[in-house]
Design a protein around this motif. Structure first.
Motif, PDB file in Angstrom:
ATOM      1  N   PHE A 112      21.935 -19.659 -43.383  1.00  0.00           N
ATOM      2  CA  PHE A 112      22.685 -20.062 -42.192  1.00  0.00           C
ATOM      3  C   PHE A 112      23.530 -21.295 -42.523  1.00  0.00           C
ATOM      4  CE2 PHE A 112      23.539 -21.993 -38.153  1.00  0.00           C
ATOM      5  CZ  PHE A 112      23.550 -20.962 -37.218  1.00  0.00           C
ATOM      6  N   GLY A 113      22.893 -22.315 -43.113  1.00  0.00           N
ATOM      7  CA  GLY A 113      23.623 -23.521 -43.465  1.00  0.00           C
ATOM      8  C   GLY A 113      24.711 -23.276 -44.488  1.00  0.00           C
ATOM      9  N   ALA A 114      24.471 -22.382 -45.431  1.00  0.00           N
ATOM     10  CA  ALA A 114      25.482 -22.066 -46.439  1.00  0.00           C
ATOM     11  C   ALA A 114      26.723 -21.459 -45.796  1.00  0.00           C
ATOM     12  CB  ALA A 114      24.899 -21.111 -47.479  1.00  0.00           C
ATOM     13  N   GLY A 115      26.526 -20.644 -44.758  1.00  0.00           N
ATOM     14  CA  GLY A 115      27.670 -20.064 -44.067  1.00  0.00           C
ATOM     15  C   GLY A 115      28.514 -21.118 -43.382  1.00  0.00           C
ATOM     16  N   VAL A 116      27.868 -22.042 -42.684  1.00  0.00           N
ATOM     17  CA  VAL A 116      28.599 -23.113 -42.004  1.00  0.00           C
ATOM     18  C   VAL A 116      29.316 -24.003 -43.014  1.00  0.00           C
ATOM     19  CG1 VAL A 116      28.377 -25.105 -40.473  1.00  0.00           C
ATOM     20  CG2 VAL A 116      26.963 -23.078 -40.079  1.00  0.00           C
ATOM     21  N   TRP A 135      28.212 -16.954 -40.664  1.00  0.00           N
ATOM     22  CA  TRP A 135      29.191 -16.605 -41.696  1.00  0.00           C
ATOM     23  C   TRP A 135      30.519 -16.116 -41.149  1.00  0.00           C
ATOM     24  CZ3 TRP A 135      29.259 -17.526 -46.805  1.00  0.00           C
ATOM     25  CH2 TRP A 135      28.063 -17.980 -47.382  1.00  0.00           C
ATOM     26  N   TYR A 136      30.581 -15.811 -39.877  1.00  0.00           N
ATOM     27  CA  TYR A 136      31.828 -15.300 -39.308  1.00  0.00           C
ATOM     28  C   TYR A 136      32.983 -16.303 -39.409  1.00  0.00           C
ATOM     29  CZ  TYR A 136      34.889 -12.743 -36.121  1.00  0.00           C
ATOM     30  OH  TYR A 136      35.951 -12.061 -35.562  1.00  0.00           O
ATOM     31  N   PRO A 137      32.770 -17.605 -39.162  1.00  0.00           N
ATOM     32  CA  PRO A 137      33.894 -18.548 -39.322  1.00  0.00           C
ATOM     33  C   PRO A 137      34.483 -18.555 -40.728  1.00  0.00           C
ATOM     34  CG  PRO A 137      32.139 -19.571 -38.059  1.00  0.00           C
ATOM     35  CD  PRO A 137      31.587 -18.284 -38.588  1.00  0.00           C
ATOM     36  N   ALA A 171      37.408 -11.824 -48.215  1.00  0.00           N
ATOM     37  CA  ALA A 171      37.340 -11.534 -46.780  1.00  0.00           C
ATOM     38  C   ALA A 171      36.779 -10.132 -46.543  1.00  0.00           C
ATOM     39  CB  ALA A 171      38.720 -11.669 -46.139  1.00  0.00           C
ATOM     40  N   ALA A 172      37.219  -9.176 -47.352  1.00  0.00           N
ATOM     41  CA  ALA A 172      36.696  -7.812 -47.226  1.00  0.00           C
ATOM     42  C   ALA A 172      35.210  -7.756 -47.572  1.00  0.00           C
ATOM     43  CB  ALA A 172      37.491  -6.866 -48.124  1.00  0.00           C
ATOM     44  N   PHE A 173      34.808  -8.532 -48.581  1.00  0.00           N
ATOM     45  CA  PHE A 173      33.391  -8.590 -48.955  1.00  0.00           C
ATOM     46  C   PHE A 173      32.550  -9.128 -47.799  1.00  0.00           C
ATOM     47  CE2 PHE A 173      29.772 -10.998 -50.570  1.00  0.00           C
ATOM     48  CZ  PHE A 173      29.129 -10.041 -51.347  1.00  0.00           C
ATOM     49  N   LEU A 174      33.001 -10.225 -47.187  1.00  0.00           N
ATOM     50  CA  LEU A 174      32.266 -10.786 -46.051  1.00  0.00           C
ATOM     51  C   LEU A 174      32.286  -9.840 -44.859  1.00  0.00           C
ATOM     52  CD1 LEU A 174      32.997 -14.626 -45.887  1.00  0.00           C
ATOM     53  CD2 LEU A 174      30.877 -13.458 -46.481  1.00  0.00           C
ATOM     54  N   ALA A 175      33.383  -9.139 -44.669  1.00  0.00           N
ATOM     55  CA  ALA A 175      33.452  -8.173 -43.569  1.00  0.00           C
ATOM     56  C   ALA A 175      32.382  -7.100 -43.731  1.00  0.00           C
ATOM     57  CB  ALA A 175      34.837  -7.540 -43.506  1.00  0.00           C
ATOM     58  N   ALA A 176      32.219  -6.608 -44.966  1.00  0.00           N
ATOM     59  CA  ALA A 176      31.194  -5.597 -45.222  1.00  0.00           C
ATOM     60  C   ALA A 176      29.797  -6.155 -44.964  1.00  0.00           C
ATOM     61  CB  ALA A 176      31.310  -5.099 -46.662  1.00  0.00           C
ATOM     62  N   ALA A 177      29.563  -7.402 -45.378  1.00  0.00           N
ATOM     63  CA  ALA A 177      28.257  -8.017 -45.150  1.00  0.00           C
ATOM     64  C   ALA A 177      27.996  -8.220 -43.662  1.00  0.00           C
ATOM     65  CB  ALA A 177      28.178  -9.353 -45.888  1.00  0.00           C
ATOM     66  N   LEU A 178      29.016  -8.640 -42.919  1.00  0.00           N
ATOM     67  CA  LEU A 178      28.860  -8.853 -41.480  1.00  0.00           C
ATOM     68  C   LEU A 178      28.538  -7.540 -40.759  1.00  0.00           C
ATOM     69  CD1 LEU A 178      31.820 -11.319 -40.892  1.00  0.00           C
ATOM     70  CD2 LEU A 178      29.395 -11.858 -40.616  1.00  0.00           C
ATOM     71  N   VAL A 179      29.203  -6.476 -41.161  1.00  0.00           N
ATOM     72  CA  VAL A 179      28.940  -5.177 -40.529  1.00  0.00           C
ATOM     73  C   VAL A 179      27.536  -4.704 -40.865  1.00  0.00           C
ATOM     74  CG1 VAL A 179      29.620  -2.750 -40.508  1.00  0.00           C
ATOM     75  CG2 VAL A 179      31.361  -4.536 -40.412  1.00  0.00           C
ATOM     76  N   GLN A 180      27.074  -4.986 -42.076  1.00  0.00           N
ATOM     77  CA  GLN A 180      25.703  -4.626 -42.422  1.00  0.00           C
ATOM     78  C   GLN A 180      24.696  -5.396 -41.563  1.00  0.00           C
ATOM     79  OE1 GLN A 180      24.292  -3.977 -46.410  1.00  0.00           O
ATOM     80  NE2 GLN A 180      26.374  -3.987 -47.240  1.00  0.00           N
TER      81      GLN A 180
END
Length: 254
Positions: free
Chosen positions: A131-135, A182-184, A204-213
């Protein structure tokens, strides 16, 4: 060498858009993504560590706690143990109360090393650190792309907003919580890609895939910004290639 002012305005790259070889033919020169104009790697690393440090302190404080996972967190712990056992490894994500599972198991695999080291508390600690790593990554990206001042504004806005969501969001391992963290960072990459840095489309595409997962609701929340950034990049590259083509038909003058 042939360069027109209108062509130069199409790109911030200091290299020429075209050149002339020994035979007098105009050769096109590729224009790479502009270098980041924000803080240097050292500044970014320092800010990232500064934002991340409070989460490390919190995780360390909870490492020796008697945390007992229940409900969704118990299912999470069970699926992480399945990853470590190597049998019945999860192929889908967290189970939903509506009777289906979210798209992907990336969450379970990322938390598995923490579970190995710390047992059930490792899942708790790993969730807080992720969580902290995302922020911290979101703030660090803003600093790197747009400078410390803009990064400070982003941090002042983001960190309190995340904290205002309450301790439940920060401490309790739950897939929507990690997606929020991680969304921001994903949005910053999309904005940067649309703003002349096409290489940011890939992460961005990599994070999008992770967010959808993590949560199927991010199909729309991730697809729309990524699509907008991709369209902006295509339009920009089309204009740049058009400028290169116009410069290519020019001939050197004595």
């Amino acid at each position: 060498m042939i360069r027109s002012r209108s062509d130069r305005d199409e790109s911030d790259d200091p290299r020429p858009l075209s050149d002339v070889d020994a035979d007098g033919a105009v050769q096109l020169v590729a224009s790479p993504d502009p270098a980041p104009t924000g803080g240097g790697p050292g500044v970014v690393a320092a800010i990232w560590v500064g934002v991340f440090a409070p989460y490390v302190v919190l995780a360390a404080a909870l490492l020796g706690s008697d945390w007992l996972p229940v409900q969704d967190q118990a299912v999470l712990d069970m699926r992480v143990r399945d990853v470590l056992a190597g049998s019945d490894v999860p192929l889908v994500g967290a189970f939903s109360r509506f009777g289906w599972s979210h798209p992907g198991p990336v969450w379970f695999y990322v938390l598995a090393p923490f579970r190995t080291i710390g047992g059930p508390n490792g899942v708790l600690v790993g969730s807080i650190l992720l969580f902290g790593a995302g922020v911290a990554t979101a703030v660090g990206l803003v600093v790197r792309r747009y400078g410390p001042i803009v990064g400070a504004v982003a941090g002042i806005a983001l960190v309190p907003a995340i904290a205002a969501s309450g301790s439940f969001t920060l401490i309790v391992p739950w897939n929507p919580h990690l997606a929020v963290a991680w969304y921001p960072a994903f949005l910053v990459l999309c904005i940067s890609a649309a703003d002349r840095r096409a290489r940011d489309l890939a992460p961005a595409a990599f994070l999008a895939a992770a967010l959808v997962q993590l949560h199927v609701g991010y199909v729309v929340l991730a697809a729309l910004p990524l699509l907008a950034a991709s369209i902006a990049t295509l339009i920009r590259e089309r204009r740049r290639l058009g400028a290169l083509a116009r410069s290519a038909v020019m001939r050197p003058t004595s």
